[in-house]
Design a protein around this motif. Sequence first.
Motif, PDB file in Angstrom:
ATOM      1  N   THR A  21      -1.650   7.609   6.668  1.00  0.00           N
ATOM      2  CA  THR A  21      -0.419   7.558   7.443  1.00  0.00           C
ATOM      3  C   THR A  21       0.235   8.925   7.557  1.00  0.00           C
ATOM      4  O   THR A  21       1.078   9.126   8.413  1.00  0.00           O
ATOM      5  CB  THR A  21       0.580   6.608   6.782  1.00  0.00           C
ATOM      6  OG1 THR A  21       0.685   6.984   5.399  1.00  0.00           O
ATOM      7  CG2 THR A  21       0.100   5.177   6.843  1.00  0.00           C
TER       8      THR A  21
ATOM      9  N   TRP B 210       3.739   4.198  13.390  1.00  0.00           N
ATOM     10  CA  TRP B 210       3.539   2.743  13.320  1.00  0.00           C
ATOM     11  C   TRP B 210       3.618   2.074  14.672  1.00  0.00           C
ATOM     12  O   TRP B 210       3.042   0.992  14.855  1.00  0.00           O
ATOM     13  CB  TRP B 210       4.494   2.117  12.315  1.00  0.00           C
ATOM     14  CG  TRP B 210       4.055   2.409  10.908  1.00  0.00           C
ATOM     15  CD1 TRP B 210       4.740   3.126   9.974  1.00  0.00           C
ATOM     16  CD2 TRP B 210       2.818   2.032  10.295  1.00  0.00           C
ATOM     17  NE1 TRP B 210       4.004   3.212   8.822  1.00  0.00           N
ATOM     18  CE2 TRP B 210       2.818   2.554   8.990  1.00  0.00           C
ATOM     19  CE3 TRP B 210       1.708   1.314  10.721  1.00  0.00           C
ATOM     20  CZ2 TRP B 210       1.757   2.375   8.103  1.00  0.00           C
ATOM     21  CZ3 TRP B 210       0.650   1.145   9.846  1.00  0.00           C
ATOM     22  CH2 TRP B 210       0.685   1.669   8.556  1.00  0.00           C
TER      23      TRP B 210
ATOM     24  N   VAL C  77      -4.285  -1.840  14.330  1.00  0.00           N
ATOM     25  CA  VAL C  77      -4.992  -2.850  13.541  1.00  0.00           C
ATOM     26  C   VAL C  77      -5.468  -3.984  14.450  1.00  0.00           C
ATOM     27  O   VAL C  77      -6.527  -4.567  14.221  1.00  0.00           O
ATOM     28  CB  VAL C  77      -4.158  -3.380  12.350  1.00  0.00           C
ATOM     29  CG1 VAL C  77      -3.696  -2.244  11.459  1.00  0.00           C
ATOM     30  CG2 VAL C  77      -3.004  -4.233  12.781  1.00  0.00           C
ATOM     31  N   TYR C  78      -4.719  -4.259  15.516  1.00  0.00           N
ATOM     32  CA  TYR C  78      -5.180  -5.293  16.448  1.00  0.00           C
ATOM     33  C   TYR C  78      -6.252  -4.780  17.379  1.00  0.00           C
ATOM     34  O   TYR C  78      -7.112  -5.539  17.833  1.00  0.00           O
ATOM     35  CB  TYR C  78      -4.005  -5.892  17.212  1.00  0.00           C
ATOM     36  CG  TYR C  78      -3.232  -6.785  16.295  1.00  0.00           C
ATOM     37  CD1 TYR C  78      -3.771  -8.002  15.904  1.00  0.00           C
ATOM     38  CD2 TYR C  78      -2.032  -6.393  15.744  1.00  0.00           C
ATOM     39  CE1 TYR C  78      -3.130  -8.798  14.999  1.00  0.00           C
ATOM     40  CE2 TYR C  78      -1.382  -7.188  14.825  1.00  0.00           C
ATOM     41  CZ  TYR C  78      -1.932  -8.388  14.461  1.00  0.00           C
ATOM     42  OH  TYR C  78      -1.300  -9.172  13.551  1.00  0.00           O
TER      43      TYR C  78
ATOM     44  N   HIS D 282       7.714  -3.493  10.506  1.00  0.00           N
ATOM     45  CA  HIS D 282       7.449  -4.190   9.231  1.00  0.00           C
ATOM     46  C   HIS D 282       6.765  -3.260   8.227  1.00  0.00           C
ATOM     47  O   HIS D 282       6.651  -3.613   7.065  1.00  0.00           O
ATOM     48  CB  HIS D 282       6.676  -5.497   9.439  1.00  0.00           C
ATOM     49  CG  HIS D 282       5.285  -5.360   9.974  1.00  0.00           C
ATOM     50  ND1 HIS D 282       4.719  -6.313  10.772  1.00  0.00           N
ATOM     51  CD2 HIS D 282       4.349  -4.398   9.845  1.00  0.00           C
ATOM     52  CE1 HIS D 282       3.488  -5.947  11.090  1.00  0.00           C
ATOM     53  NE2 HIS D 282       3.246  -4.785  10.542  1.00  0.00           N
TER      54      HIS D 282
ATOM     55  N   PHE E 207     -10.370 -14.111   6.188  1.00  0.00           N
ATOM     56  CA  PHE E 207      -9.340 -13.601   7.077  1.00  0.00           C
ATOM     57  C   PHE E 207      -8.050 -14.397   6.933  1.00  0.00           C
ATOM     58  O   PHE E 207      -6.959 -13.828   6.975  1.00  0.00           O
ATOM     59  CB  PHE E 207      -9.811 -13.616   8.539  1.00  0.00           C
ATOM     60  CG  PHE E 207      -8.800 -13.021   9.451  1.00  0.00           C
ATOM     61  CD1 PHE E 207      -8.693 -11.642   9.559  1.00  0.00           C
ATOM     62  CD2 PHE E 207      -7.898 -13.812  10.133  1.00  0.00           C
ATOM     63  CE1 PHE E 207      -7.714 -11.080  10.354  1.00  0.00           C
ATOM     64  CE2 PHE E 207      -6.926 -13.245  10.925  1.00  0.00           C
ATOM     65  CZ  PHE E 207      -6.838 -11.871  11.039  1.00  0.00           C
TER      66      PHE E 207
ATOM     67  N   GLY F 228      -4.307 -13.101   6.304  1.00  0.00           N
ATOM     68  CA  GLY F 228      -3.172 -13.447   7.159  1.00  0.00           C
ATOM     69  C   GLY F 228      -2.018 -14.008   6.351  1.00  0.00           C
ATOM     70  O   GLY F 228      -0.852 -13.695   6.612  1.00  0.00           O
TER      71      GLY F 228
ATOM     72  N   VAL G   6       1.859 -12.611   6.095  1.00  0.00           N
ATOM     73  CA  VAL G   6       3.127 -13.302   6.318  1.00  0.00           C
ATOM     74  C   VAL G   6       4.035 -13.126   5.104  1.00  0.00           C
ATOM     75  O   VAL G   6       5.259 -12.982   5.238  1.00  0.00           O
ATOM     76  CB  VAL G   6       2.877 -14.786   6.652  1.00  0.00           C
ATOM     77  CG1 VAL G   6       4.190 -15.535   6.787  1.00  0.00           C
ATOM     78  CG2 VAL G   6       2.082 -14.907   7.934  1.00  0.00           C
TER      79      VAL G   6
ATOM     80  N   GLN H   8       4.173 -10.486   3.224  1.00  0.00           N
ATOM     81  CA  GLN H   8       4.748  -9.139   3.340  1.00  0.00           C
ATOM     82  C   GLN H   8       5.781  -9.053   4.448  1.00  0.00           C
ATOM     83  O   GLN H   8       6.684  -8.229   4.410  1.00  0.00           O
ATOM     84  CB  GLN H   8       3.630  -8.131   3.621  1.00  0.00           C
ATOM     85  CG  GLN H   8       2.768  -7.890   2.431  1.00  0.00           C
ATOM     86  CD  GLN H   8       1.415  -7.332   2.781  1.00  0.00           C
ATOM     87  OE1 GLN H   8       0.536  -7.361   1.970  1.00  0.00           O
ATOM     88  NE2 GLN H   8       1.232  -6.843   3.981  1.00  0.00           N
ATOM     89  N   ALA H   9       5.599  -9.902   5.445  1.00  0.00           N
ATOM     90  CA  ALA H   9       6.544  -9.878   6.551  1.00  0.00           C
ATOM     91  C   ALA H   9       7.915 -10.380   6.117  1.00  0.00           C
ATOM     92  O   ALA H   9       8.919 -10.124   6.792  1.00  0.00           O
ATOM     93  CB  ALA H   9       6.016 -10.735   7.697  1.00  0.00           C
TER      94      ALA H   9
ATOM     95  N   HIS I   8      -4.076  -6.943   0.712  1.00  0.00           N
ATOM     96  CA  HIS I   8      -3.846  -7.541   2.040  1.00  0.00           C
ATOM     97  C   HIS I   8      -4.702  -6.889   3.106  1.00  0.00           C
ATOM     98  O   HIS I   8      -5.449  -7.546   3.812  1.00  0.00           O
ATOM     99  CB  HIS I   8      -2.373  -7.430   2.442  1.00  0.00           C
ATOM    100  CG  HIS I   8      -2.145  -7.468   3.932  1.00  0.00           C
ATOM    101  ND1 HIS I   8      -2.325  -8.607   4.674  1.00  0.00           N
ATOM    102  CD2 HIS I   8      -1.814  -6.492   4.818  1.00  0.00           C
ATOM    103  CE1 HIS I   8      -2.087  -8.342   5.952  1.00  0.00           C
ATOM    104  NE2 HIS I   8      -1.781  -7.065   6.064  1.00  0.00           N
TER     105      HIS I   8
ATOM    106  N   ARG J  53       0.286   1.644  -5.371  1.00  0.00           N
ATOM    107  CA  ARG J  53      -0.869   2.044  -4.576  1.00  0.00           C
ATOM    108  C   ARG J  53      -0.945   3.566  -4.572  1.00  0.00           C
ATOM    109  O   ARG J  53       0.044   4.247  -4.820  1.00  0.00           O
ATOM    110  CB  ARG J  53      -0.610   1.422  -3.213  1.00  0.00           C
ATOM    111  CG  ARG J  53      -0.917   2.159  -2.019  1.00  0.00           C
ATOM    112  CD  ARG J  53      -0.445   1.359  -0.814  1.00  0.00           C
ATOM    113  NE  ARG J  53      -1.264   1.837   0.294  1.00  0.00           N
ATOM    114  CZ  ARG J  53      -0.932   1.755   1.553  1.00  0.00           C
ATOM    115  NH1 ARG J  53       0.194   1.169   1.909  1.00  0.00           N
ATOM    116  NH2 ARG J  53      -1.715   2.234   2.470  1.00  0.00           N
ATOM    117  N   ARG J  54      -2.110   4.139  -4.311  1.00  0.00           N
ATOM    118  CA  ARG J  54      -2.312   5.575  -4.198  1.00  0.00           C
ATOM    119  C   ARG J  54      -1.983   6.350  -5.476  1.00  0.00           C
ATOM    120  O   ARG J  54      -1.453   7.454  -5.420  1.00  0.00           O
ATOM    121  CB  ARG J  54      -1.479   6.165  -3.050  1.00  0.00           C
ATOM    122  CG  ARG J  54      -1.895   5.668  -1.682  1.00  0.00           C
ATOM    123  CD  ARG J  54      -0.990   6.159  -0.592  1.00  0.00           C
ATOM    124  NE  ARG J  54      -1.536   5.845   0.737  1.00  0.00           N
ATOM    125  CZ  ARG J  54      -0.829   5.812   1.845  1.00  0.00           C
ATOM    126  NH1 ARG J  54       0.456   6.065   1.832  1.00  0.00           N
ATOM    127  NH2 ARG J  54      -1.398   5.540   2.996  1.00  0.00           N
TER     128      ARG J  54
END
Lengths: 113, 630
Positions: free
Chosen positions: B139, B246, B253-254, B299, B357, B361, B365, B367-368, B385, B447-448
């Motif tokens: 990122t 973002w 990602v989509y 998000h 998958f 998903g 949700v 995380q959303a 995730h 993370r990281r």
Amino acid sequence: MGHDTHVQEKSVAQYEFNRKKNAVEMRKQVVNFAIMILFTFIAFAVVVADFSPYFIKPVILLLAGVQVALQLYAFMHMGEKKAPFIGVINTFVWLGAVIAFTFFLCFLTIIWW
Amino acid sequence: MSSVAISKKTGFGATLWDYLTTVDHKKLGNMYFFAGLLFFAIAGFEALLIRIQLMVPNNDFVSAGLFNELLTMHGTTMLFLAATPLLFGFMNAIVPLQIGARDVAFPFLNSLGFWLFFLGALFLHLSFFMGGAPDAGWTSYASLSLYSPGHGIDFYVLGLQISGAGTLISGINFIVTIITMRAPGMTFMRMPLFTWTTLISSALILFAFPPLTVGLFFMLVDRMFGANFFDHTMGGNTIIWEHLFWIFGHPEVYILVLPAFGLFSEIIPVFARKRLFGYSSMVFATILIGFLGFMVWAHHMFTTGLGPTANAIFAVATMAIAVPTGMKVFNWILTIWGGSIKVTVPMIYALGFIPSFVAGGVTGVMQATAPLDYQLHDSYFIVAHFHYVIVGGIVTAIFGATHFYWPIMFNRVLNEKLGYIVFWVFFIGFHLTFFLQHFLGLMGMPRRVFTYQADQGWDLYNFISSIGAIMMGIGVILLVVNMLLSIKGKPVNQRDYWGDGRSLEWALVTPVPFYNFKQTPLIRGYDPYWIEKHEGNKEGMTYAEPLGDIHMPHGSILPLIMSIGMFIAAFGALYHPDGVSWSVPVIILGIGITVACMILRSFKDDLGYHVHKEEIIALEEELYGKGGNK
Ligand code: HEM
Ligand SMILES: [Cu+2]
């Protein structure tokens, strides 16, 4: 350049007509391009010349608005009504506009203020 | 392999030249595929090094700095240089066949897109040998990357700029191809789902890559030419990078997962031997996911302090995407339901994909939910995730489709037994690696991080996770072995290898000749090959035109030279901040080469050439024996 590209014989009159039409098109494109460069230059100039922000901001926004219109009509052929697949093309352009507008709206309403 | 030069043995030089200049979508598809595979292997190797480092607490297998570089290059390479080209490989190889076209709309641009991507990727990887790779995460948040010493971030910015231009060009090419090059009768609502998802994902590329380009350009001038877009001490704003990134990043990602959905939507009906359930709702869901994908970017930024209103709206918008995604999952299940299922390697990947998958998903949700995300953000939960969606969704699709389409792409078959072994080793390894990472995240592992203290309850899970990663590595090596073995295998030389093909690509006898269709097919309905098959048509398709001359494009070396020009210019820009005297001349030289090629191209009319009827008949006899493709 696929299977449906055919090399067509053209009559002389048609050839001359197309030639003229293309020349006019080309001239239009070059002029519009020059105008856009000029606008960009003006935008830089007003900042460098240190005018009052009350002058700079509206001028830049105005120039930007004109540039968007030029971009859409001169370079992206929004004015053309009869091109093949014009419906699909218009859908794409409007979709892009809707998406960009949502970003704009998001930033103005919920993100920054 | 599936080229005209099938039986004429040509020298190495000639073959190389053929590939450097080709504009044939099938060859470019293969090139995308193998380039993607190469970078997949590199990034996979980096992942193994990361997991070895994290296998035990307080490890010093790699240094903290090197760890950051490996982590960044792993993420960046996997997303931009492995998953994207692998999917582009299938799009190039299959989509024109599915819509009954002889090539893509702009063959020249197709080749340009490939070479820009490849040289951009090469440029990025040279960073390892030229003073250090980028180290601010894939990122590359400005608050970190602007202050990264050395040239790492500059490699990231310039490399992605070049390869991103290639991706954008390919995206536009696919849009135009699918809109304008469909065979007669191939209406939008008769297009196979892989074509549909390619179209929508190309549209996402068209709208999502420009914000990335802008962001990278700002970063470039900030770092290399002293601007201050992201520097708050000079009136800039570092959060703007996050927004720009973002606004691109979520659609990205989509962009990757939609074609993966498309591939499974091809595989499942073939092996369930049943028409895809809810075709029109699948199309609608694809479009809706694509559109909503643009409305949820924040998000990723819940914890930057956007405030409750923004967080609430973006949370709800994100959850809304789960609805069309759920529609797709139900449609796949209902396609399988009541089908006469034949389990094959591609099918078993599909069966493994659905639950994996869905798990990804569900955590999405979670995380959303903005308040919960304050807990989950930047923890290993996030890592779990996105690997569930990316590996469980995209990589399984790529591996499954590799088995599925290998007969069409290379006229060979991948070994089935080895295929199953690979699947199980990889699939078990995948769940071992990532399932426990959910709990590591919930237990607070950030993370990281390059290492951690012992006895926080993380040791065992990290160890198991690393074992899983090694299993995934073994799986990938075995898959490559399988590909190599297939070279020695028998040529397929038939149509419809799986016996239950439905869409147009299965109507072609492999090896596919370079012009694909000797006569343009007439599409009489959805699943055209299935229709023809069941009406007893031995030729697999109805033709829309009599046999005649075929118009084909010429190859060209210009795309490669144009890309090399950009590659050279990038070195000039890279060393500009060092104050070397040659930087600006090199930039001018590089861009000059590219522009010169563009001028050359626009003044030299290339109208392509015609393959004559007699040549077609002769070639067909050579490929398929007397009587040609019957
Ligand atoms: C129902 C579908 C999905 C939902 C609701 C969802 C939601 C989210 C949310 C809220 C985050 C941000 C978490 C955080 O950083 O605090 C996230 C991260 C991420 N998601 Fe998803 N997601 C979904 C599907 C996908 C898919 C399909 C992909 C990829 C193909 C994907 C890839 C990623 C990646 C790469 C990240 C991590 C980005 C980073 O911070 O480096 N997600 N997801
Ligand atoms: Cu997202």
